[in-house]
Design a protein around this motif. Structure first.
Motif, PDB file in Angstrom:
ATOM      1  N   LYS A 153       0.834  -1.207   0.000  1.00  0.00           N
ATOM      2  CA  LYS A 153       0.000   0.000   0.000  1.00  0.00           C
ATOM      3  C   LYS A 153       0.863   1.250   0.000  1.00  0.00           C
ATOM      4  CE  LYS A 153      -3.479   2.524   2.696  1.00  0.00           C
ATOM      5  NZ  LYS A 153      -2.698   3.771   2.680  1.00  0.00           N
ATOM      6  N   LEU A 156       2.110   1.905  -3.458  1.00  0.00           N
ATOM      7  CA  LEU A 156       1.048   2.438  -4.314  1.00  0.00           C
ATOM      8  C   LEU A 156       0.763   3.898  -3.983  1.00  0.00           C
ATOM      9  CD1 LEU A 156      -1.522  -0.513  -4.461  1.00  0.00           C
ATOM     10  CD2 LEU A 156       0.194   0.130  -6.167  1.00  0.00           C
ATOM     11  N   TYR A 185      -5.708  -4.323  -5.346  1.00  0.00           N
ATOM     12  CA  TYR A 185      -5.594  -3.093  -6.124  1.00  0.00           C
ATOM     13  C   TYR A 185      -6.940  -2.368  -6.213  1.00  0.00           C
ATOM     14  CZ  TYR A 185      -0.896  -4.497  -7.578  1.00  0.00           C
ATOM     15  OH  TYR A 185       0.423  -4.851  -7.590  1.00  0.00           O
ATOM     16  N   LYS A 188      -7.562  -0.127  -3.456  1.00  0.00           N
ATOM     17  CA  LYS A 188      -6.726   1.080  -3.476  1.00  0.00           C
ATOM     18  C   LYS A 188      -7.128   2.041  -4.593  1.00  0.00           C
ATOM     19  CE  LYS A 188      -4.652  -1.053  -0.231  1.00  0.00           C
ATOM     20  NZ  LYS A 188      -5.159  -0.815   1.144  1.00  0.00           N
ATOM     21  N   TYR A 190      -7.990   1.198  -7.884  1.00  0.00           N
ATOM     22  CA  TYR A 190      -7.746   0.767  -9.251  1.00  0.00           C
ATOM     23  C   TYR A 190      -8.996   0.104  -9.814  1.00  0.00           C
ATOM     24  CZ  TYR A 190      -2.723   1.632  -8.892  1.00  0.00           C
ATOM     25  OH  TYR A 190      -1.499   2.229  -8.764  1.00  0.00           O
TER      26      TYR A 190
END
Length: 212
Positions: A153, A156, A185, A188, A190
């Motif tokens: 994380k 990212l 993902y 987060k 995406y």
């Protein structure tokens, strides 16, 4: 690691790339694409060692082309790394040209057959990037012993910051062949753009558009 326990993401210097390659080799032991590249190496430790050679070559190419590599260092050792590209994606021919000095290492790591399979994967993926300017997350991996601690994380978040400070960048793009990573993902920010099947291995295309 700072005292509050939150990981700090830093640019990795070339002398740290060896540690990054070893950690990435372990991180991708069970990745479907790398299993397809190395179908005859079924023992996990041996596969990690061969993959480390592949990542040594990838990191050497990143150095040669000036692409940034980010990482998390714990107790003096690189335990997570992200290999990235800016908007000038080199494509297959560019990668071949930049990677020629790494040919012996690649052959030692994955063999001629593995190189052909890897280039087939790279060739398919390179043709299907988003058209708008974006940062490309080539590879992100966390050493299995350090997974679940927020290191992925943190990497990212750093890439999102890199995109946010550049007005010409629309977002961050990646592919993953591991279904569990899709949920990670997605959590987060995406979104799934589509699916690709280079050499028969499913790859999810995922994109985090920059927030205003």
């Amino acid at each position: 690691m700072p005292e509050n326990g939150k990981p700090i993401v830093t640019i990795l210097y070339p002398e740290q790339h060896e540690q990054a390659a070893v950690s990435l080799g372990r991180a991708f032991i069970n990745d479907p694409a790398f299993k397809a590249i190395l179908p005859d190496i079924t023992e996990p430790v041996a596969r990690a060692e061969h993959l480390a050679d592949l990542f040594r070559a990838q990191l050497a190419i990143a150095r040669r082309t000036g692409q940034p590599v980010f990482g998390v260092v714990y107790d003096g050792r690189v335990v997570a790394a992200a290999v990235t590209e800016g908007v000038g994606h080199s494509g297959v021919l560019g990668l071949i040209a930049a990677g020629l000095p790494q040919l012996p290492r690649l052959v030692r790591g994955v063999g001629w057959g593995g190189m052909i399979r890897a280039m087939n994967i790279v060739g398919v993926l390179a043709k299907h990037h988003p058209k708008e300017p974006h940062l490309y997350l080539q590879t992100l991996g966390v050493d299995p012993a350090f997974q679940g601690k927020g290191y992925g994380k943190a990497l990212l978040d750093r890439l999102a910051l890199e995109a946010r400070v550049r007005p010409e960048i629309a977002g961050v793009y990646l592919e993953t062949g591991t279904e569990a990573n899709v949920a990670f993902y997605s959590s987060k920010g995406y979104e799934i753009l589509g699916e690709l099947y280079p050499i028969g291995v499913k790859q999810w295309q995922m994109y985090q558009r920059k927030r205003p």
